[in-house]
Design a protein around this motif. Structure first.
Motif, PDB file in Angstrom:
ATOM      1  N   ALA A  22       0.743  -1.277  -0.112  1.00 24.57           N
ATOM      2  CA  ALA A  22       0.089   0.114  -0.058  1.00 24.57           C
ATOM      3  C   ALA A  22       0.928   1.233   0.040  1.00 24.57           C
ATOM      4  CB  ALA A  22      -0.869  -0.059   1.283  1.00 24.57           C
ATOM      5  N   PHE A  23       1.716   1.337   0.884  1.00 21.04           N
ATOM      6  CA  PHE A  23       2.677   2.382   0.774  1.00 21.04           C
ATOM      7  C   PHE A  23       3.374   2.606  -0.294  1.00 21.04           C
ATOM      8  CE2 PHE A  23       1.766   2.524   5.419  1.00 21.04           C
ATOM      9  CZ  PHE A  23       1.839   4.108   5.645  1.00 21.04           C
ATOM     10  N   ASN A  24       3.787   1.373  -0.988  1.00 17.02           N
ATOM     11  CA  ASN A  24       4.502   1.454  -2.063  1.00 17.02           C
ATOM     12  C   ASN A  24       3.849   2.114  -3.411  1.00 17.02           C
ATOM     13  OD1 ASN A  24       7.394   0.924  -2.321  1.00 17.02           O
ATOM     14  ND2 ASN A  24       7.059  -1.153  -1.862  1.00 17.02           N
ATOM     15  N   ILE A  25       2.553   1.731  -3.254  1.00 14.84           N
ATOM     16  CA  ILE A  25       1.655   2.344  -4.496  1.00 14.84           C
ATOM     17  C   ILE A  25       1.546   3.825  -4.092  1.00 14.84           C
ATOM     18  CG2 ILE A  25      -0.610   2.630  -4.994  1.00 14.84           C
ATOM     19  CD1 ILE A  25      -0.998  -0.444  -4.304  1.00 14.84           C
ATOM     20  N   LEU A  26       1.709   4.353  -3.098  1.00 16.31           N
ATOM     21  CA  LEU A  26       1.690   5.833  -2.742  1.00 16.31           C
ATOM     22  C   LEU A  26       3.084   6.529  -2.464  1.00 16.31           C
ATOM     23  CD1 LEU A  26      -1.250   5.744  -0.304  1.00 16.31           C
ATOM     24  CD2 LEU A  26      -1.470   6.242  -2.644  1.00 16.31           C
ATOM     25  N   LEU A  27       4.080   5.729  -3.119  1.00 19.80           N
ATOM     26  CA  LEU A  27       5.330   6.210  -2.729  1.00 19.80           C
ATOM     27  C   LEU A  27       5.606   7.718  -3.459  1.00 19.80           C
ATOM     28  CD1 LEU A  27       8.255   6.123  -1.425  1.00 19.80           C
ATOM     29  CD2 LEU A  27       8.819   4.567  -3.366  1.00 19.80           C
ATOM     30  N   PRO A  28       5.442   7.716  -4.929  1.00 23.18           N
ATOM     31  CA  PRO A  28       5.459   9.176  -5.598  1.00 23.18           C
ATOM     32  C   PRO A  28       4.664  10.193  -4.858  1.00 23.18           C
ATOM     33  CG  PRO A  28       4.973   7.213  -6.913  1.00 23.18           C
ATOM     34  CD  PRO A  28       4.908   6.739  -5.808  1.00 23.18           C
ATOM     35  N   THR A  29       3.604   9.779  -4.452  1.00 25.58           N
ATOM     36  CA  THR A  29       2.646  10.928  -3.765  1.00 25.58           C
ATOM     37  C   THR A  29       3.259  11.135  -2.585  1.00 25.58           C
ATOM     38  OG1 THR A  29       0.379   9.833  -4.916  1.00 25.58           O
ATOM     39  CG2 THR A  29       0.299  11.309  -3.228  1.00 25.58           C
ATOM     40  N   ILE A  30       3.602  10.195  -1.898  1.00 23.18           N
ATOM     41  CA  ILE A  30       4.083  10.609  -0.451  1.00 23.18           C
ATOM     42  C   ILE A  30       5.379  11.565  -0.612  1.00 23.18           C
ATOM     43  CG2 ILE A  30       5.266   9.687   1.726  1.00 23.18           C
ATOM     44  CD1 ILE A  30       3.435   7.244   1.385  1.00 23.18           C
ATOM     45  N   LYS A  31       6.210  11.278  -1.343  1.00 25.63           N
ATOM     46  CA  LYS A  31       7.274  11.935  -1.541  1.00 25.63           C
ATOM     47  C   LYS A  31       7.108  13.297  -2.141  1.00 25.63           C
ATOM     48  CE  LYS A  31      10.590   8.136  -2.226  1.00 25.63           C
ATOM     49  NZ  LYS A  31      11.830   7.972  -2.716  1.00 25.63           N
ATOM     50  N   ALA A  32       5.963  13.582  -2.981  1.00 23.24           N
ATOM     51  CA  ALA A  32       5.654  14.887  -3.269  1.00 23.24           C
ATOM     52  C   ALA A  32       5.040  15.640  -2.288  1.00 23.24           C
ATOM     53  CB  ALA A  32       4.745  14.439  -4.652  1.00 23.24           C
ATOM     54  N   GLU A  33       4.279  14.922  -1.680  1.00 22.84           N
ATOM     55  CA  GLU A  33       3.647  15.800  -0.350  1.00 22.84           C
ATOM     56  C   GLU A  33       4.626  16.320   0.565  1.00 22.84           C
ATOM     57  OE1 GLU A  33       0.552  16.647  -0.007  1.00 22.84           O
ATOM     58  OE2 GLU A  33      -0.230  15.889  -2.053  1.00 22.84           O
ATOM     59  N   ILE A  34       5.681  15.536   0.834  1.00 23.95           N
ATOM     60  CA  ILE A  34       6.615  15.809   1.727  1.00 23.95           C
ATOM     61  C   ILE A  34       7.316  17.074   1.410  1.00 23.95           C
ATOM     62  CG2 ILE A  34       8.844  15.376   2.607  1.00 23.95           C
ATOM     63  CD1 ILE A  34       8.096  12.330   2.966  1.00 23.95           C
ATOM     64  N   VAL A  35       7.601  17.122  -0.042  1.00 18.27           N
ATOM     65  CA  VAL A  35       8.282  18.159  -0.799  1.00 18.27           C
ATOM     66  C   VAL A  35       7.245  19.419  -0.655  1.00 18.27           C
ATOM     67  CG1 VAL A  35       9.138  19.152  -2.767  1.00 18.27           C
ATOM     68  CG2 VAL A  35       9.904  17.121  -1.941  1.00 18.27           C
ATOM     69  N   LYS A  36       6.184  18.919  -1.045  1.00 18.45           N
ATOM     70  CA  LYS A  36       5.013  20.298  -0.984  1.00 18.45           C
ATOM     71  C   LYS A  36       4.983  20.877   0.542  1.00 18.45           C
ATOM     72  CE  LYS A  36       0.118  20.503  -1.683  1.00 18.45           C
ATOM     73  NZ  LYS A  36      -1.117  19.875  -2.101  1.00 18.45           N
ATOM     74  N   SER A  37       4.837  20.042   1.499  1.00 16.56           N
ATOM     75  CA  SER A  37       4.805  20.400   2.772  1.00 16.56           C
ATOM     76  C   SER A  37       5.724  21.149   3.045  1.00 16.56           C
ATOM     77  CB  SER A  37       4.455  19.353   3.790  1.00 16.56           C
ATOM     78  OG  SER A  37       4.519  19.791   5.094  1.00 16.56           O
ATOM     79  N   ARG A  51      14.847  20.476  10.627  1.00 23.08           N
ATOM     80  CA  ARG A  51      15.982  19.432  10.768  1.00 23.08           C
ATOM     81  C   ARG A  51      16.296  19.109   9.361  1.00 23.08           C
ATOM     82  NH1 ARG A  51      14.267  14.353  14.295  1.00 23.08           N
ATOM     83  NH2 ARG A  51      16.325  14.026  13.839  1.00 23.08           N
ATOM     84  N   ALA A  52      15.520  19.361   8.059  1.00 17.85           N
ATOM     85  CA  ALA A  52      15.965  19.022   6.972  1.00 17.85           C
ATOM     86  C   ALA A  52      16.598  20.442   6.431  1.00 17.85           C
ATOM     87  CB  ALA A  52      14.839  18.869   6.284  1.00 17.85           C
ATOM     88  N   SER A  53      16.687  21.178   6.950  1.00 19.52           N
ATOM     89  CA  SER A  53      17.299  22.813   6.464  1.00 19.52           C
ATOM     90  C   SER A  53      18.332  22.607   5.577  1.00 19.52           C
ATOM     91  CB  SER A  53      17.415  23.848   7.561  1.00 19.52           C
ATOM     92  OG  SER A  53      18.488  23.521   8.499  1.00 19.52           O
ATOM     93  N   GLY A  54      19.379  21.800   5.829  1.00 21.38           N
ATOM     94  CA  GLY A  54      20.667  21.533   4.934  1.00 21.38           C
ATOM     95  C   GLY A  54      20.505  20.703   3.654  1.00 21.38           C
ATOM     96  N   LEU A  55      19.236  20.165   3.647  1.00 24.39           N
ATOM     97  CA  LEU A  55      19.039  18.994   2.601  1.00 24.39           C
ATOM     98  C   LEU A  55      18.316  19.465   1.477  1.00 24.39           C
ATOM     99  CD1 LEU A  55      17.913  16.081   5.006  1.00 24.39           C
ATOM    100  CD2 LEU A  55      20.118  16.416   3.906  1.00 24.39           C
ATOM    101  N   ASP A  56      18.594  19.294   0.338  1.00 23.08           N
ATOM    102  CA  ASP A  56      17.801  19.561  -0.878  1.00 23.08           C
ATOM    103  C   ASP A  56      16.542  18.300  -0.965  1.00 23.08           C
ATOM    104  OD1 ASP A  56      18.807  16.991  -2.168  1.00 23.08           O
ATOM    105  OD2 ASP A  56      20.200  18.090  -3.189  1.00 23.08           O
ATOM    106  N   ASP A  57      15.591  18.591  -1.728  1.00 24.65           N
ATOM    107  CA  ASP A  57      14.571  17.869  -1.701  1.00 24.65           C
ATOM    108  C   ASP A  57      14.777  16.636  -2.144  1.00 24.65           C
ATOM    109  OD1 ASP A  57      13.031  20.123  -1.240  1.00 24.65           O
ATOM    110  OD2 ASP A  57      12.121  20.610  -3.291  1.00 24.65           O
ATOM    111  N   LYS A  58      15.575  16.333  -2.958  1.00 24.45           N
ATOM    112  CA  LYS A  58      15.972  14.838  -3.522  1.00 24.45           C
ATOM    113  C   LYS A  58      16.404  14.108  -2.419  1.00 24.45           C
ATOM    114  CE  LYS A  58      19.046  12.416  -6.702  1.00 24.45           C
ATOM    115  NZ  LYS A  58      20.146  12.424  -7.621  1.00 24.45           N
ATOM    116  N   HIS A  59      17.409  14.717  -1.607  1.00 26.58           N
ATOM    117  CA  HIS A  59      17.922  13.732  -0.585  1.00 26.58           C
ATOM    118  C   HIS A  59      16.947  13.731   0.758  1.00 26.58           C
ATOM    119  CE1 HIS A  59      21.676  14.743  -2.568  1.00 26.58           C
ATOM    120  NE2 HIS A  59      22.198  13.590  -2.183  1.00 26.58           N
ATOM    121  N   LEU A  60      16.141  14.732   0.795  1.00 24.78           N
ATOM    122  CA  LEU A  60      15.084  14.349   1.889  1.00 24.78           C
ATOM    123  C   LEU A  60      14.364  13.387   1.591  1.00 24.78           C
ATOM    124  CD1 LEU A  60      13.344  15.711   4.410  1.00 24.78           C
ATOM    125  CD2 LEU A  60      12.272  17.146   2.705  1.00 24.78           C
ATOM    126  N   VAL A  61      13.959  13.144   0.390  1.00 22.88           N
ATOM    127  CA  VAL A  61      12.743  11.972   0.194  1.00 22.88           C
ATOM    128  C   VAL A  61      13.403  10.690  -0.398  1.00 22.88           C
ATOM    129  CG1 VAL A  61      11.051  13.649  -0.148  1.00 22.88           C
ATOM    130  CG2 VAL A  61      12.154  12.993  -2.101  1.00 22.88           C
TER     131      VAL A  61
END
Length: 152
Positions: A22-37, A51-61
């Motif tokens: 279930a989480f794998n089906i939503l993996l692209p959405t979860i990652k996009a929502e983290i970046v959006k948030s 806590r992610a201030s030094g990370l770019d979006d790609k590394h965060l997700v």
């Protein structure tokens, strides 16, 4: 929509194959929502994702469900199953330890995994009491933060 008073979550436990699917089906959405948030909160309250201030979006997700979905809880409802997951963010490991996001998804009944839906990310506006404004903000949780019901 269910409230914490209307459901009974099972105890926290490692994910089984159906939760991983279930989480794998939503993996692209979860990652996009983290970046959006993150982008949203950075404009209004940068402490939320500090806590992610030094990370770019790609590394965060840069997480994998099979390795980084470490805990789940779920509860049946009349309209399907609510599933809460604790996902490790491997790039976040600071003085507070490893970083995690709490994710809520929904699996409607009788259709299999193809209709699983993303619901929300847990973002914590921490208050000393209900009558005061938030004094801290947190989207990235610590390992010891319990995976509990949220309805954001």
């Amino acid at each position: 929509m269910a409230s914490s008073e209307q459901i009974t979550l099972n105890d926290p436990h490692p994910p089984q194959a159906n939760a991983i699917e279930a989480f794998n089906i939503l993996l692209p959405t979860i990652k996009a929502e983290i970046v959006k948030s993150r982008h949203h909160w950075d404009k209004h309250e940068p402490r939320m994702w500090r806590r992610a201030s030094g990370l770019d979006d790609k590394h965060l997700v840069a997480f994998k469900i099979e390795e980084d979905l470490v805990e789940i809880r779920s509860a049946p409802t009349s309209y399907g199953t609510i599933i809460f997951g604790k996902i490790r963010l491997p790039a976040v490991n600071d003085e507070e330890g490893e970083g995690f996001v709490h994710v809520r998804i929904h699996d409607p009944p009788n259709r299999g995994a193809e209709d699983v839906r993303f619901h929300s990310l847990f973002t914590d506006e921490i208050r000393k009491d209900a009558d005061t404004p938030p004094n801290d903000f947190r989207a990235i949780q610590t390992k010891d933060k319990p995976l509990e019901f949220f309805n954001e």
